[in-house]
Design a protein around this motif. Structure first.
Motif, PDB file in Angstrom:
ATOM      1  N   GLU A   1      67.885  12.419  64.056  1.00  0.00           N
ATOM      2  CA  GLU A   1      67.479  13.894  64.730  1.00  0.00           C
ATOM      3  C   GLU A   1      67.017  13.284  65.912  1.00  0.00           C
ATOM      4  O   GLU A   1      66.303  12.280  66.235  1.00  0.00           O
ATOM      5  CB  GLU A   1      66.457  14.851  63.870  1.00  0.00           C
ATOM      6  CG  GLU A   1      66.806  15.190  62.820  1.00  0.00           C
ATOM      7  CD  GLU A   1      65.851  15.877  62.107  1.00  0.00           C
ATOM      8  OE1 GLU A   1      65.852  17.113  61.358  1.00  0.00           O
ATOM      9  OE2 GLU A   1      64.680  15.374  62.116  1.00  0.00           O
TER      10      GLU A   1
ATOM     11  N   ALA B   1      64.627  21.938  71.984  1.00  0.00           N
ATOM     12  CA  ALA B   1      66.036  21.800  71.601  1.00  0.00           C
ATOM     13  C   ALA B   1      66.278  20.764  70.510  1.00  0.00           C
ATOM     14  O   ALA B   1      65.327  19.734  70.387  1.00  0.00           O
ATOM     15  CB  ALA B   1      66.709  21.418  72.962  1.00  0.00           C
ATOM     16  N   TYR B   2      67.114  20.881  69.718  1.00  0.00           N
ATOM     17  CA  TYR B   2      67.507  20.015  68.612  1.00  0.00           C
ATOM     18  C   TYR B   2      69.078  19.599  68.421  1.00  0.00           C
ATOM     19  O   TYR B   2      69.792  20.365  68.589  1.00  0.00           O
ATOM     20  CB  TYR B   2      66.965  20.675  67.407  1.00  0.00           C
ATOM     21  CG  TYR B   2      67.264  19.999  65.908  1.00  0.00           C
ATOM     22  CD1 TYR B   2      66.363  19.336  65.466  1.00  0.00           C
ATOM     23  CD2 TYR B   2      68.649  20.118  65.313  1.00  0.00           C
ATOM     24  CE1 TYR B   2      66.528  18.841  64.086  1.00  0.00           C
ATOM     25  CE2 TYR B   2      68.697  19.629  63.906  1.00  0.00           C
ATOM     26  CZ  TYR B   2      67.715  19.002  63.410  1.00  0.00           C
ATOM     27  OH  TYR B   2      67.994  18.308  62.102  1.00  0.00           O
ATOM     28  N   TYR B   3      69.172  18.456  68.030  1.00  0.00           N
ATOM     29  CA  TYR B   3      70.470  17.755  67.825  1.00  0.00           C
ATOM     30  C   TYR B   3      70.512  16.839  66.754  1.00  0.00           C
ATOM     31  O   TYR B   3      69.353  15.777  66.931  1.00  0.00           O
ATOM     32  CB  TYR B   3      71.136  17.205  69.039  1.00  0.00           C
ATOM     33  CG  TYR B   3      72.615  16.804  68.680  1.00  0.00           C
ATOM     34  CD1 TYR B   3      73.577  17.920  69.212  1.00  0.00           C
ATOM     35  CD2 TYR B   3      73.138  15.666  68.214  1.00  0.00           C
ATOM     36  CE1 TYR B   3      74.852  17.781  68.771  1.00  0.00           C
ATOM     37  CE2 TYR B   3      74.505  15.615  68.100  1.00  0.00           C
ATOM     38  CZ  TYR B   3      75.101  16.551  68.470  1.00  0.00           C
ATOM     39  OH  TYR B   3      76.718  16.392  67.992  1.00  0.00           O
TER      40      TYR B   3
ATOM     41  N   PRO C   1      70.421  24.652  70.866  1.00  0.00           N
ATOM     42  CA  PRO C   1      69.702  24.365  72.421  1.00  0.00           C
ATOM     43  C   PRO C   1      68.293  24.905  72.490  1.00  0.00           C
ATOM     44  O   PRO C   1      67.714  24.430  73.317  1.00  0.00           O
ATOM     45  CB  PRO C   1      70.610  25.285  73.400  1.00  0.00           C
ATOM     46  CG  PRO C   1      72.007  25.223  72.423  1.00  0.00           C
ATOM     47  CD  PRO C   1      71.564  25.516  71.164  1.00  0.00           C
TER      48      PRO C   1
ATOM     49  N   TRP D   1      76.999  12.244  76.624  1.00  0.00           N
ATOM     50  CA  TRP D   1      75.924  12.105  76.051  1.00  0.00           C
ATOM     51  C   TRP D   1      76.374  12.182  74.497  1.00  0.00           C
ATOM     52  O   TRP D   1      75.975  11.125  73.642  1.00  0.00           O
ATOM     53  CB  TRP D   1      74.779  13.359  76.104  1.00  0.00           C
ATOM     54  CG  TRP D   1      73.512  13.255  75.398  1.00  0.00           C
ATOM     55  CD1 TRP D   1      72.392  12.816  75.814  1.00  0.00           C
ATOM     56  CD2 TRP D   1      73.189  13.528  73.985  1.00  0.00           C
ATOM     57  NE1 TRP D   1      71.249  12.774  75.001  1.00  0.00           N
ATOM     58  CE2 TRP D   1      71.780  13.277  73.962  1.00  0.00           C
ATOM     59  CE3 TRP D   1      74.140  14.188  73.022  1.00  0.00           C
ATOM     60  CZ2 TRP D   1      71.214  13.629  72.820  1.00  0.00           C
ATOM     61  CZ3 TRP D   1      73.511  14.606  71.764  1.00  0.00           C
ATOM     62  CH2 TRP D   1      71.909  14.306  71.654  1.00  0.00           C
ATOM     63  N   LEU D   2      77.416  13.039  74.024  1.00  0.00           N
ATOM     64  CA  LEU D   2      77.786  12.908  72.561  1.00  0.00           C
ATOM     65  C   LEU D   2      78.311  11.520  72.291  1.00  0.00           C
ATOM     66  O   LEU D   2      78.379  11.113  71.072  1.00  0.00           O
ATOM     67  CB  LEU D   2      78.692  13.960  72.430  1.00  0.00           C
ATOM     68  CG  LEU D   2      78.121  15.494  72.368  1.00  0.00           C
ATOM     69  CD1 LEU D   2      79.206  16.525  72.619  1.00  0.00           C
ATOM     70  CD2 LEU D   2      77.370  15.554  71.318  1.00  0.00           C
TER      71      LEU D   2
ATOM     72  N   GLU E   1      72.068  21.250  76.211  1.00  0.00           N
ATOM     73  CA  GLU E   1      73.306  21.281  75.758  1.00  0.00           C
ATOM     74  C   GLU E   1      73.714  19.743  76.100  1.00  0.00           C
ATOM     75  O   GLU E   1      73.991  19.354  77.209  1.00  0.00           O
ATOM     76  CB  GLU E   1      74.016  22.445  76.558  1.00  0.00           C
ATOM     77  CG  GLU E   1      73.584  23.605  76.492  1.00  0.00           C
ATOM     78  CD  GLU E   1      74.418  24.254  74.977  1.00  0.00           C
ATOM     79  OE1 GLU E   1      75.156  23.415  74.517  1.00  0.00           O
ATOM     80  OE2 GLU E   1      74.172  25.371  74.485  1.00  0.00           O
ATOM     81  N   PRO E   2      74.029  19.211  75.030  1.00  0.00           N
ATOM     82  CA  PRO E   2      74.577  17.999  75.076  1.00  0.00           C
ATOM     83  C   PRO E   2      75.930  17.840  76.057  1.00  0.00           C
ATOM     84  O   PRO E   2      76.984  18.631  75.675  1.00  0.00           O
ATOM     85  CB  PRO E   2      74.757  17.190  73.588  1.00  0.00           C
ATOM     86  CG  PRO E   2      74.929  18.736  73.012  1.00  0.00           C
ATOM     87  CD  PRO E   2      74.190  19.693  73.547  1.00  0.00           C
TER      88      PRO E   2
ATOM     89  N   SER F   1      73.950  21.481  66.736  1.00  0.00           N
ATOM     90  CA  SER F   1      73.168  21.330  67.953  1.00  0.00           C
ATOM     91  C   SER F   1      72.526  22.674  68.126  1.00  0.00           C
ATOM     92  O   SER F   1      73.266  23.834  67.878  1.00  0.00           O
ATOM     93  CB  SER F   1      74.381  21.173  68.920  1.00  0.00           C
ATOM     94  OG  SER F   1      73.729  21.378  70.214  1.00  0.00           O
TER      95      SER F   1
ATOM     96  N   ALA G   1      72.544  14.439  63.537  1.00  0.00           N
ATOM     97  CA  ALA G   1      74.347  14.291  63.063  1.00  0.00           C
ATOM     98  C   ALA G   1      73.953  13.293  61.715  1.00  0.00           C
ATOM     99  O   ALA G   1      72.820  12.540  61.592  1.00  0.00           O
ATOM    100  CB  ALA G   1      75.017  13.571  63.907  1.00  0.00           C
TER     101      ALA G   1
ATOM    102  N   PRO H   1      77.505  17.580  62.328  1.00  0.00           N
ATOM    103  CA  PRO H   1      76.615  17.790  63.561  1.00  0.00           C
ATOM    104  C   PRO H   1      75.931  18.965  63.422  1.00  0.00           C
ATOM    105  O   PRO H   1      76.599  20.220  63.323  1.00  0.00           O
ATOM    106  CB  PRO H   1      76.982  17.037  64.693  1.00  0.00           C
ATOM    107  CG  PRO H   1      78.355  16.368  64.032  1.00  0.00           C
ATOM    108  CD  PRO H   1      78.903  17.136  63.078  1.00  0.00           C
TER     109      PRO H   1
END
Length: 259
Positions: free
Chosen positions: A102, A85-87, A63, A115-116, A110-111, A61, A89, A59
């Motif tokens: 995405e 912000a981008y996350y 912020p 949330w995760l 900030e997850p 992350s 996996a 993953p």
């Protein structure tokens, strides 16, 4: 999946990219929250953020994307939609990377652990869905290849019969073309036309059971020889009835001389 990710994760945008194993690129599959069409969008493994996620299988992350180096087209897309912000996996099933999910936010993000966990659940569901779709496509491809093999075998039998009797060479093909055209004109559905074509190609296959001395005789046949020749529809049934996929086509070889 993009709709669910955006809604359940409270994201402003979401994208699903699937891996093309032949070209080693990630291809846009679905997106929400973007006003610009993403069709044709591809990313090579190791390039862009999604390519890094797929290559490392980890993953990622970020912020705040403002200070991260990305390609000009992607930067333009981020600025246009004010995404910050981008996350992301990898979507993994049976040890294989299938793609990347995405999610993006318009504010620094900030997850949390909750949330995760939800993201992991969505990723697991995506992996199952993509893997099942791949298995279905593989099965569909195998079925299509098998059908082609059937058709090529039938055409081979018809050619073998035509070659045996040079006076009727090409006869099976011509009869098939005319029969299919006639049935199309009569409005037969496509699934029935498959059996019509097979039956027409093999309408004289029973002549395989007629001795060469009769089939290729240049002179007039005797009454006994005619009786033998007239049995070729019965020979066709005996030859083909044990082949399950040809049973719906048997009426044409069996009855093509009926008046």
């Amino acid at each position: 999946m993009a709709i669910r990710a955006r809604h359940q994760l409270g994201a402003d945008a979401a994208r699903v990219l699937l891996l093309n194993a032949s070209t080693l690129t990630l291809e846009y599959t679905a997106a929400r929250g973007f006003t610009t069409a993403l069709q044709g969008f591809t990313v090579r493994l190791g390039e862009e953020l999604s390519g890094r996620v797929a290559l490392t299988r980890q993953p990622l992350s970020i912020p705040d994307l403002q200070h991260v180096l990305v390609s000009p087209p992607w930067r333009e897309m981020l600025n246009k939609h004010q995404l910050m912000a981008y996350y992301a996996a990898p979507i993994i099933a049976n040890g294989k990377v299938l793609g990347v999910l995405e999610v993006l936010h318009r504010q620094p993000f900030e997850p949390s652990s909750v949330w995760l966990e939800l993201f992991e659940l969505l990723i697991s569901q995506a992996a199952i869905a993509v893997d099942n779709a791949g298995l279905f496509r593989a099965l569909e491809h195998t079925t299509l290849e098998l059908r082609f093999a059937y058709e090529e075998t039938i055409e081979g039998w018809a050619r073998a019969l035509d070659l045996r009797d040079h006076e009727t060479e090409g006869h099976s093909r011509r009869v098939t073309e005319l029969t299919v055209r006639l049935c199309q004109h009569l409005g037969l559905p496509a699934e029935q036309l498959v059996d019509v074509r097979r039956g027409a190609l093999l309408h004289d296959i029973g002549k395989m059971g007629v001795p060469d001395a009769i089939l290729l005789k240049p002179d007039k046949l005797t009454p006994e020889e005619w009786n033998k020749m007239k049995q070729h529809p019965r020979f066709a049934v005996e030859l083909l009835s044990s082949i399950k996929f040809l049973r719906p086509a048997l009426d044409i070889p069996q009855y093509h001389h009926e008046k």
